[in-house]
Scaffold this motif. Structure first.
Motif, PDB file in Angstrom:
ATOM      1  N   SER A  52      -5.015   4.383  -6.509  1.00  0.00           N
ATOM      2  CA  SER A  52      -5.869   3.378  -5.891  1.00  0.00           C
ATOM      3  C   SER A  52      -7.297   3.885  -5.817  1.00  0.00           C
ATOM      4  O   SER A  52      -7.541   5.085  -5.658  1.00  0.00           O
ATOM      5  CB  SER A  52      -5.370   3.058  -4.485  1.00  0.00           C
ATOM      6  OG  SER A  52      -6.288   2.243  -3.808  1.00  0.00           O
ATOM      7  N   THR A  91      -1.880  -5.975  -6.075  1.00  0.00           N
ATOM      8  CA  THR A  91      -1.556  -4.707  -6.734  1.00  0.00           C
ATOM      9  C   THR A  91      -0.938  -3.672  -5.790  1.00  0.00           C
ATOM     10  O   THR A  91      -0.328  -2.724  -6.253  1.00  0.00           O
ATOM     11  CB  THR A  91      -2.815  -4.055  -7.351  1.00  0.00           C
ATOM     12  OG1 THR A  91      -3.773  -3.811  -6.310  1.00  0.00           O
ATOM     13  CG2 THR A  91      -3.408  -4.919  -8.443  1.00  0.00           C
ATOM     14  N   ARG A  92      -1.092  -3.840  -4.490  1.00  0.00           N
ATOM     15  CA  ARG A  92      -0.652  -2.824  -3.540  1.00  0.00           C
ATOM     16  C   ARG A  92       0.669  -3.203  -2.886  1.00  0.00           C
ATOM     17  O   ARG A  92       0.925  -4.363  -2.584  1.00  0.00           O
ATOM     18  CB  ARG A  92      -1.727  -2.608  -2.482  1.00  0.00           C
ATOM     19  CG  ARG A  92      -3.037  -2.153  -3.150  1.00  0.00           C
ATOM     20  CD  ARG A  92      -4.064  -1.754  -2.180  1.00  0.00           C
ATOM     21  NE  ARG A  92      -3.553  -0.584  -1.469  1.00  0.00           N
ATOM     22  CZ  ARG A  92      -4.043  -0.170  -0.327  1.00  0.00           C
ATOM     23  NH1 ARG A  92      -5.048  -0.778   0.233  1.00  0.00           N
ATOM     24  NH2 ARG A  92      -3.531   0.895   0.263  1.00  0.00           N
ATOM     25  N   GLU A 142      -1.540   1.771  -7.001  1.00  0.00           N
ATOM     26  CA  GLU A 142      -1.472   0.338  -7.272  1.00  0.00           C
ATOM     27  C   GLU A 142      -0.514   0.081  -8.418  1.00  0.00           C
ATOM     28  O   GLU A 142      -0.346   0.925  -9.300  1.00  0.00           O
ATOM     29  CB  GLU A 142      -2.861  -0.200  -7.639  1.00  0.00           C
ATOM     30  CG  GLU A 142      -3.863  -0.078  -6.532  1.00  0.00           C
ATOM     31  CD  GLU A 142      -5.243  -0.587  -6.930  1.00  0.00           C
ATOM     32  OE1 GLU A 142      -5.924  -1.090  -6.033  1.00  0.00           O
ATOM     33  OE2 GLU A 142      -5.617  -0.474  -8.111  1.00  0.00           O
TER      34      GLU A 142
END
Length: 165
Positions: free
Chosen positions: A71, A37-38, A78
């Motif tokens: 996040s 996700t990052r 994210e």
């Protein structure tokens, strides 16, 4: 047809390619479906230049495949798959199965997926007709109608296969 014209095409494949039709985007989606996700994690896993990664992620947000969330760590955000993005898993599964069947020698290492519950690989994907039979390319007729119209109102499209029959 030029790439910019794909977005207005009547063909769903063309329109799909206009959103996800490059190697980097497919790799981003593969990693996202595996839990990445990052930005830094995408960059690390794919090895893509940050400017190219940033452009691809921005486009995927713009077309509704990702949404940006803060996040839990509080210092960044994210990229989270939307329903549209999560629905892409079947496309990648079909590509994976095609690649497994046609692109590896028996002695080559290959990443595979298995069912997390049973430990077994998924069944090969196929197109199944309404009556339950497996469809081949010879069974397909391309038709056109407005997206909201019933399929019965669709008109056949002239294709080389249709001209032969």
């Amino acid at each position: 047809m030029k790439r910019g014209e794909l977005v207005n095409s009547a063909c769903p494949i063309d329109r799909s390619l206009s959103e996800v039709g490059d190697t980097w985007t497919l790799q981003i989606l593969r990693d996202a479906l595996h839990g990445v996700t990052r930005f830094t994690d995408f960059s690390k896993h794919i090895g893509l230049a940050t400017n190219v990664l940033s452009a691809r992620l921005q486009k995927l947000v713009a077309v509704g495949i990702f949404e940006i969330r803060d996040s839990e760590l509080g210092n960044s955000h994210e990229y989270v798959l939307t329903e549209k993005g999560r629905d892409f898993h079947t496309v990648l599964a079909a590509l994976r199965q095609w690649g497994q069947k046609h692109l590896f020698d028996d002695d080559e290492p290959m990443n595979r997926v298995i069912d997390a519950r049973t430990g077994q690989p998924p069944r090969p994907m196929t197109l199944i007709a309404e009556d339950g039979r497996e469809m081949t390319p010879d069974d397909i007729l391309v038709v056109q109608s407005r997206a909201a119209d019933p399929i019965e109102s669709a008109v056949p499209i002239e294709t080389p296969r249709r001209r032969q029959s």
